[in-house]
Enzyme design. Structure first.
Site, PDB file in Angstrom:
ATOM      1  CG  ASP A  45      -4.236   3.393 -11.313  1.00  0.00           C
ATOM      2  OD1 ASP A  45      -4.667   2.429 -11.985  1.00  0.00           O
ATOM      3  OD2 ASP A  45      -4.972   4.249 -10.799  1.00  0.00           O
ATOM      4  CG  ASP A 148       6.438  25.107  -2.530  1.00  0.00           C
ATOM      5  OD1 ASP A 148       7.254  26.025  -2.313  1.00  0.00           O
ATOM      6  OD2 ASP A 148       5.764  24.560  -1.632  1.00  0.00           O
TER       7      ASP A 148
END
Length: 273
Positions: A45, A148
Site C-alpha cells: 500500500d 498530541d
C-alpha cells in the site's frame, strides 16, 4: 493499453517488475511512464501511495492497480504469484473503474496558500510538544484542541492511522472526511468532543494553530515543517482516485482479512446455534 510501473525497490519487487514487463510485452501492452492508462505498483500500500503522488497531476486520467509482495492490502489486492493472470486480464478485459474520495488540504500562511491532495490522511503535530489549535466547522467555532495532534483522513484512509487512534472505519464509497484526535487534553480551558467527527462533502474544517507555532505536517507519506501557518482548510476534494478492478474484492472483505482474519467458513462455524 498503456501502463506505467512503480516498484518498492527491494529485490523481490524488482524481480516481479521484470516479470511484469516481460509478460506485458508478450501480451502487447505498451509501457508509457508519462501518460499511462493504468499505473501498476508492486510492493504494498505504501508503494501505491508513492505511485499516487507521482501521478497526482493526472489523477483524473489514470487508474491504479496494486500488487502486494506480502499480504493483501487495502489498495494492493493482487498477490505476487498472480502476475500472469493480472497481465492477461489487462490485455483482454475492460476493468471496472472504482473511484474513491480524496482529501483537499489548503495551508494558508502570510505569504501564500498551498494546496495538496491526500489519498490516506493529513496529520498535524507541533514540533515543540503539545499542539494547540482552534477547530472551526463551516466557519463556525467548534472546539479548542490541545494534545498530541490531529488526523484528518479519507474514507479509504480510515483503516490506517485514523483507526489506530480510535477513529471509525468508513466505506470509501461515502464522500466524507474524518477528524480524529491524538491524545487530547481536556480541562476547563481546552475542551474537545473526545471522539472522531465525520463531515460530508461540501462541509469543511478549518484548523487554526497558534501563529508562531512550528508545525510538523504529514500528507500521506510526505512530510514538511512549517511556521507562520494561519489556517489549514480541509475539504473533500472534487477530484477522485480511480482503481482498475479486474475482479471483485469487496471493501468489507479487505477489512475482515486485515483485522479479523477469519474466513467466512470459520465465522459460520463459530456462529451460535
Amino acid at each position: 493499453m498503456k501502463y506505467a510501473l512503480l516498484d518498492r525497490g527491494d529485490s523481490l519487487s524488482r524481480e516481479l517488475a521484470e516479470q511484469f514487463h516481460a509478460l506485458a510485452q508478450y501480451k502487447g501492452l505498451k509501457e508509457d511512464a508519462s501518460s499511462p492508462d493504468v499505473v501498476v505498483s508492486i510492493g504494498g500500500d505504501g508503494t501505491l501511495l508513492q505511485a499516487f503522488h507521482r501521478f497526482i497531476d493526472r489523477v483524473q486520467d489514470v487508474a491504479f492497480v496494486g500488487v502486494h509482495t506480502g499480504h493483501l492490502g487495502f489498495y494492493a489486492d493482487w498477490k505476487k504469484n498472480e502476475l500472469a493472470q493480472l497481465v492477461d486480464l489487462m490485455a483482454t478485459t475492460e476493468p471496472q473503474k472504482v473511484s474513491y474520495p480524496l482529501l483537499r488540504i489548503q495551508i494558508v500562511t502570510d505569504d501564500e496558500t498551498r494546496s495538496f491532495l491526500a489519498l490516506n490522511e493529513f496529520t498535524l503535530k507541533s514540533m515543540e510538544g503539545t499542539l494547540v489549535a482552534q477547530l472551526n466547522v463551516n466557519d463556525e467555532p467548534f472546539e479548542m484542541f490541545r494534545g498530541d495532534g490531529i488526523v484528518v483522513s479519507t474514507p479509504s484512509g480510515s483503516t490506517g492511522y485514523n483507526k489506530s487512534i480510535g477513529g471509525a472505519i468508513i466505506h470509501p464509497s461515502l464522500e466524507a472526511l474524518q477528524i480524529a484526535e491524538i491524545a487530547s487534553i481536556n480541562n476547563r480551558v481546552y475542551r474537545t468532543l473526545g471522539s472522531s467527527v465525520i463531515l460530508p462533502k461540501h462541509h469543511h474544517c478549518d484548523i487554526v494553530p497558534e501563529p508562531d507555532e512550528p508545525l510538523s505536517i504529514w500528507i500521506d507519506h510526505l512530510t514538511m515543517q512549517l511556521q507562520g501557518v494561519r489556517s489549514i482548510i480541509c475539504t473533500v476534494a472534487e477530484d477522485k482516485v480511480h482503481f482498475a478492478r479486474y475482479r471483485p474484492f469487496p471493501f468489507w472483505n479487505r477489512v475482515r482479512e486485515a483485522f479479523i482474519g477469519s474466513n467466512p467458513d470459520e465465522l459460520e462455524h463459530k456462529r451460535p446455534k
